[in-house]
Design a protein around this motif. Structure first.
Motif, PDB file in Angstrom:
ATOM      1  N   HIS A 173       0.852  -1.188   0.000  1.00  0.00           N
ATOM      2  CA  HIS A 173       0.000   0.000   0.000  1.00  0.00           C
ATOM      3  C   HIS A 173       0.887   1.236   0.000  1.00  0.00           C
ATOM      4  O   HIS A 173       1.742   1.385   0.854  1.00  0.00           O
ATOM      5  CB  HIS A 173      -0.901  -0.016   1.227  1.00  0.00           C
ATOM      6  CG  HIS A 173      -1.923   1.056   1.264  1.00  0.00           C
ATOM      7  ND1 HIS A 173      -1.971   2.011   2.241  1.00  0.00           N
ATOM      8  CD2 HIS A 173      -2.942   1.322   0.411  1.00  0.00           C
ATOM      9  CE1 HIS A 173      -2.979   2.832   2.013  1.00  0.00           C
ATOM     10  NE2 HIS A 173      -3.588   2.440   0.914  1.00  0.00           N
ATOM     11  N   GLY A 174       0.693   2.108  -0.993  1.00  0.00           N
ATOM     12  CA  GLY A 174       1.630   3.192  -1.237  1.00  0.00           C
ATOM     13  C   GLY A 174       2.718   2.728  -2.191  1.00  0.00           C
ATOM     14  O   GLY A 174       3.862   3.155  -2.136  1.00  0.00           O
ATOM     15  N   ALA A 175       2.364   1.817  -3.093  1.00  0.00           N
ATOM     16  CA  ALA A 175       3.343   1.066  -3.884  1.00  0.00           C
ATOM     17  C   ALA A 175       4.172   1.930  -4.832  1.00  0.00           C
ATOM     18  O   ALA A 175       5.276   1.526  -5.209  1.00  0.00           O
ATOM     19  CB  ALA A 175       2.619  -0.016  -4.691  1.00  0.00           C
ATOM     20  N   ALA A 176       3.687   3.089  -5.206  1.00  0.00           N
ATOM     21  CA  ALA A 176       4.450   3.953  -6.119  1.00  0.00           C
ATOM     22  C   ALA A 176       5.327   4.945  -5.367  1.00  0.00           C
ATOM     23  O   ALA A 176       6.021   5.755  -5.993  1.00  0.00           O
ATOM     24  CB  ALA A 176       3.491   4.710  -7.039  1.00  0.00           C
ATOM     25  N   ALA A 223      -0.599  -7.436  -5.172  1.00  0.00           N
ATOM     26  CA  ALA A 223      -1.283  -6.139  -5.340  1.00  0.00           C
ATOM     27  C   ALA A 223      -0.319  -5.010  -5.027  1.00  0.00           C
ATOM     28  O   ALA A 223       0.495  -5.103  -4.107  1.00  0.00           O
ATOM     29  CB  ALA A 223      -2.502  -6.052  -4.428  1.00  0.00           C
ATOM     30  N   ALA A 224      -0.431  -3.955  -5.810  1.00  0.00           N
ATOM     31  CA  ALA A 224       0.323  -2.714  -5.628  1.00  0.00           C
ATOM     32  C   ALA A 224      -0.710  -1.595  -5.610  1.00  0.00           C
ATOM     33  O   ALA A 224      -1.258  -1.248  -6.647  1.00  0.00           O
ATOM     34  CB  ALA A 224       1.327  -2.519  -6.748  1.00  0.00           C
ATOM     35  N   ILE A 225      -1.005  -1.071  -4.413  1.00  0.00           N
ATOM     36  CA  ILE A 225      -2.170  -0.213  -4.243  1.00  0.00           C
ATOM     37  C   ILE A 225      -1.758   1.252  -4.122  1.00  0.00           C
ATOM     38  O   ILE A 225      -0.816   1.593  -3.404  1.00  0.00           O
ATOM     39  CB  ILE A 225      -2.984  -0.623  -2.992  1.00  0.00           C
ATOM     40  CG1 ILE A 225      -3.373  -2.114  -3.101  1.00  0.00           C
ATOM     41  CG2 ILE A 225      -4.220   0.252  -2.829  1.00  0.00           C
ATOM     42  CD1 ILE A 225      -4.326  -2.441  -4.229  1.00  0.00           C
ATOM     43  N   GLU A 226      -2.497   2.092  -4.816  1.00  0.00           N
ATOM     44  CA  GLU A 226      -2.344   3.537  -4.735  1.00  0.00           C
ATOM     45  C   GLU A 226      -3.725   4.177  -4.710  1.00  0.00           C
ATOM     46  O   GLU A 226      -4.747   3.499  -4.894  1.00  0.00           O
ATOM     47  CB  GLU A 226      -1.541   4.074  -5.936  1.00  0.00           C
ATOM     48  CG  GLU A 226      -0.039   3.980  -5.739  1.00  0.00           C
ATOM     49  CD  GLU A 226       0.463   4.985  -4.727  1.00  0.00           C
ATOM     50  OE1 GLU A 226      -0.307   5.864  -4.297  1.00  0.00           O
ATOM     51  OE2 GLU A 226       1.632   4.881  -4.329  1.00  0.00           O
ATOM     52  N   HIS A 227      -3.768   5.511  -4.456  1.00  0.00           N
ATOM     53  CA  HIS A 227      -5.076   6.162  -4.407  1.00  0.00           C
ATOM     54  C   HIS A 227      -5.664   6.276  -5.811  1.00  0.00           C
ATOM     55  O   HIS A 227      -4.955   6.204  -6.818  1.00  0.00           O
ATOM     56  CB  HIS A 227      -4.998   7.512  -3.695  1.00  0.00           C
ATOM     57  CG  HIS A 227      -4.015   8.484  -4.256  1.00  0.00           C
ATOM     58  ND1 HIS A 227      -4.266   9.227  -5.392  1.00  0.00           N
ATOM     59  CD2 HIS A 227      -2.772   8.810  -3.853  1.00  0.00           C
ATOM     60  CE1 HIS A 227      -3.230   9.991  -5.633  1.00  0.00           C
ATOM     61  NE2 HIS A 227      -2.302   9.763  -4.730  1.00  0.00           N
ATOM     62  N   ALA A 228      -6.961   6.450  -5.867  1.00  0.00           N
ATOM     63  CA  ALA A 228      -7.727   6.272  -7.119  1.00  0.00           C
ATOM     64  C   ALA A 228      -7.349   7.252  -8.220  1.00  0.00           C
ATOM     65  O   ALA A 228      -7.593   6.976  -9.396  1.00  0.00           O
ATOM     66  CB  ALA A 228      -9.216   6.401  -6.812  1.00  0.00           C
ATOM     67  N   ASP A 229      -6.718   8.397  -7.877  1.00  0.00           N
ATOM     68  CA  ASP A 229      -6.363   9.324  -8.960  1.00  0.00           C
ATOM     69  C   ASP A 229      -4.847   9.462  -9.111  1.00  0.00           C
ATOM     70  O   ASP A 229      -4.351  10.482  -9.606  1.00  0.00           O
ATOM     71  CB  ASP A 229      -7.025  10.690  -8.736  1.00  0.00           C
ATOM     72  CG  ASP A 229      -6.716  11.258  -7.362  1.00  0.00           C
ATOM     73  OD1 ASP A 229      -7.317  12.269  -6.976  1.00  0.00           O
ATOM     74  OD2 ASP A 229      -5.868  10.660  -6.652  1.00  0.00           O
ATOM     75  N   HIS A 230      -4.121   8.439  -8.699  1.00  0.00           N
ATOM     76  CA  HIS A 230      -2.663   8.487  -8.861  1.00  0.00           C
ATOM     77  C   HIS A 230      -2.298   8.346 -10.344  1.00  0.00           C
ATOM     78  O   HIS A 230      -2.875   7.533 -11.058  1.00  0.00           O
ATOM     79  CB  HIS A 230      -1.999   7.376  -8.046  1.00  0.00           C
ATOM     80  CG  HIS A 230      -0.533   7.574  -7.848  1.00  0.00           C
ATOM     81  ND1 HIS A 230       0.383   7.307  -8.828  1.00  0.00           N
ATOM     82  CD2 HIS A 230       0.172   8.032  -6.793  1.00  0.00           C
ATOM     83  CE1 HIS A 230       1.597   7.595  -8.390  1.00  0.00           C
ATOM     84  NE2 HIS A 230       1.495   8.033  -7.159  1.00  0.00           N
ATOM     85  N   ALA A 281      -8.032  -0.727  -6.252  1.00  0.00           N
ATOM     86  CA  ALA A 281      -8.969  -1.714  -5.693  1.00  0.00           C
ATOM     87  C   ALA A 281      -8.179  -2.899  -5.145  1.00  0.00           C
ATOM     88  O   ALA A 281      -7.161  -3.302  -5.710  1.00  0.00           O
ATOM     89  CB  ALA A 281      -9.939  -2.190  -6.777  1.00  0.00           C
ATOM     90  N   TRP A 282      -8.682  -3.432  -4.042  1.00  0.00           N
ATOM     91  CA  TRP A 282      -7.982  -4.542  -3.371  1.00  0.00           C
ATOM     92  C   TRP A 282      -8.467  -5.898  -3.889  1.00  0.00           C
ATOM     93  O   TRP A 282      -9.680  -6.096  -4.008  1.00  0.00           O
ATOM     94  CB  TRP A 282      -8.240  -4.461  -1.872  1.00  0.00           C
ATOM     95  CG  TRP A 282      -7.658  -3.266  -1.201  1.00  0.00           C
ATOM     96  CD1 TRP A 282      -8.241  -2.028  -1.075  1.00  0.00           C
ATOM     97  CD2 TRP A 282      -6.386  -3.167  -0.555  1.00  0.00           C
ATOM     98  NE1 TRP A 282      -7.388  -1.171  -0.407  1.00  0.00           N
ATOM     99  CE2 TRP A 282      -6.242  -1.852  -0.078  1.00  0.00           C
ATOM    100  CE3 TRP A 282      -5.341  -4.077  -0.329  1.00  0.00           C
ATOM    101  CZ2 TRP A 282      -5.125  -1.417   0.619  1.00  0.00           C
ATOM    102  CZ3 TRP A 282      -4.219  -3.647   0.357  1.00  0.00           C
ATOM    103  CH2 TRP A 282      -4.111  -2.324   0.821  1.00  0.00           C
ATOM    104  N   ASP A 313      -6.591   5.037   7.614  1.00  0.00           N
ATOM    105  CA  ASP A 313      -7.886   4.468   8.021  1.00  0.00           C
ATOM    106  C   ASP A 313      -8.381   3.452   6.988  1.00  0.00           C
ATOM    107  O   ASP A 313      -8.876   2.374   7.342  1.00  0.00           O
ATOM    108  CB  ASP A 313      -8.921   5.590   8.189  1.00  0.00           C
ATOM    109  CG  ASP A 313      -8.564   6.507   9.346  1.00  0.00           C
ATOM    110  OD1 ASP A 313      -8.095   7.624   9.075  1.00  0.00           O
ATOM    111  OD2 ASP A 313      -8.694   6.078  10.512  1.00  0.00           O
ATOM    112  N   GLY A 314      -8.179   3.781   5.715  1.00  0.00           N
ATOM    113  CA  GLY A 314      -8.630   2.888   4.643  1.00  0.00           C
ATOM    114  C   GLY A 314      -7.881   1.577   4.636  1.00  0.00           C
ATOM    115  O   GLY A 314      -8.480   0.503   4.466  1.00  0.00           O
ATOM    116  N   VAL A 315      -6.572   1.624   4.841  1.00  0.00           N
ATOM    117  CA  VAL A 315      -5.808   0.366   4.770  1.00  0.00           C
ATOM    118  C   VAL A 315      -6.087  -0.513   5.979  1.00  0.00           C
ATOM    119  O   VAL A 315      -6.091  -1.740   5.879  1.00  0.00           O
ATOM    120  CB  VAL A 315      -4.293   0.635   4.598  1.00  0.00           C
ATOM    121  CG1 VAL A 315      -3.667   1.203   5.859  1.00  0.00           C
ATOM    122  CG2 VAL A 315      -3.558  -0.636   4.166  1.00  0.00           C
TER     123      VAL A 315
END
Ligand SMILES: NC(=O)c1ccc[n+]([C@@H]2O[C@H](COP(=O)([O-])OP(=O)(O)OC[C@H]3O[C@@H](n4cnc5c(N)ncnc54)[C@H](O)[C@@H]3O)[C@@H](O)[C@H]2O)c1
Ligand SMILES: O=C(O)C1=N[C@H](C(=O)O)CCC1
Length: 270
Positions: free
Chosen positions: A7-10, A31-38, A61-62, A79-81
């Motif tokens: 999470h915060g993969a970039a 999974a490599a997760i970032e916020h929806a508008d990254h 999305a997870w 909070d989201g993670v």
């Protein structure tokens, strides 16, 4: 093989975690997760990490099949993670600093359901230095003339929180040693100094945050006495000590029941 989501993969740390996990046969990066508008959404996480492609696109999305989440994001994402880890029943390595007290409370609540490691520094050398700082404090806290403790932390210009979570943890551990005796005065935590401050009191810890260049992290704990000084210094030369520590924590969590753990637990530093 552990299915790991970053999470915060970039981010600066996320890319190193992906790189080290991809090279570790105990992990499969799922999974490599970032916020929806990254701006890097859709790009291959391996490519961003400087590797060959992993066929893992950066996404917001997870997936369902996660064994452990490693979080190096920002406080606004925490909070989201936490919610995602509980929903996936995944272990959580929480490395993000600058959390509010409410967010620490939420982590504690989540640890009733999942196994969590939270540490402001995942580095072996930093956690060892914390233990040394506790020992030095215990040895010097009643020294004739008193001991003045100041914490100087140095990080890169991009860091968004100050002082570092590591500096705050050093201060918490050192203050606990000073306050261990019944009736001991509470330690004041003084963040920077300016103006006509008056003489330094004997029951305070000073914190100073230096932000320059690309410094990956450096902490110096100064124990100043009348006639001599001890300094404990620990410095990273790159970010891989943190990424390796986070992956060690991810592996260690797999054998643990739900609960809140530290890097001292992971490293066996009782
Ligand atoms: N515990 C440790 O050992 C350790 C070591 C280094 C850094 N840190 C901490 O890790 C955090 C990240 O540091 P960094 O240098 O990698 O920062 P960074 O800004 O390079 O990376 C943060 C990443 O989080 C992403 N992010 C922000 N909001 C998000 C959201 N809602 N959902 C998903 N991703 C989101 C950003 O897009 C960015 O890619 C900081 O809090 C830092 O203090 C901890
Ligand atoms: O790069 C950072 O940001 C770091 N933050 C941690 C902290 O806030 O304690 C320490 C490691 C580097």
């Amino acid at each position: 093989m552990l299915r790991i989501a970053v999470h915060g993969a970039a981010g600066r740390m996320g890319r190193r975690v992906v790189a080290l996990a991809a090279g570790d046969p105990d992990f499969r990066v799922v999974a490599a997760i970032e916020h929806a508008d990254h701006s890097d959404l859709g790009k291959d996480a391996g490519f961003l990490a400087g590797l060959s492609e992993l066929d893992v696109p950066v996404a917001s999305a997870w997936p369902d099949d996660i064994d452990v989440i490693v979080d190096f994001s920002l406080p606004e994402a925490v909070d989201g993670v936490i919610d995602s880890a509980v929903k996936a029943n995944a272990a959580l390595v929480m490395a993000t600093t600058g959390l509010t007290s409410e967010q620490h409370d939420r982590l504690k609540q989540a640890s009733e359901k999942i196994a969590i490691v939270w540490a402001p520094s995942m580095s072996l050398a930093v956690n060892l230095t914390m233990r040394m700082a506790q020992q030095v404090t215990a040895a010097l806290k009643d020294v004739s003339g008193g001991v003045d403790v100041e914490i100087i932390e140095r990080h890169h210009r991009f860091k968004e929180d100050a002082p570092s979570g590591t500096a705050l943890k050093f201060g918490e551990l050192i203050a606990a040693e000073f306050e261990r005796e019944p009736g001991a005065s509470a330690i004041k935590h003084v963040h920077g100094r300016e103006g006509k401050t008056g003489m330094r009191t004997g029951n305070e810890i000073g914190y100073h945050a230096v932000r320059t260049g690309d410094n990956p992290g450096e902490h110096t704990i100064v124990f100043g006495m009348m006639g001599e000084t001890i300094e404990l210094k620990v410095a990273a030369s790159n970010r891989d000590s943190y990424a390796a520590g986070a992956l060690a924590a991810a592996k260690w969590l797999q054998d643990q029941p739900a609960g809140m753990y530290s890097m001292f637990d992971v490293l066996g530093m009782k």
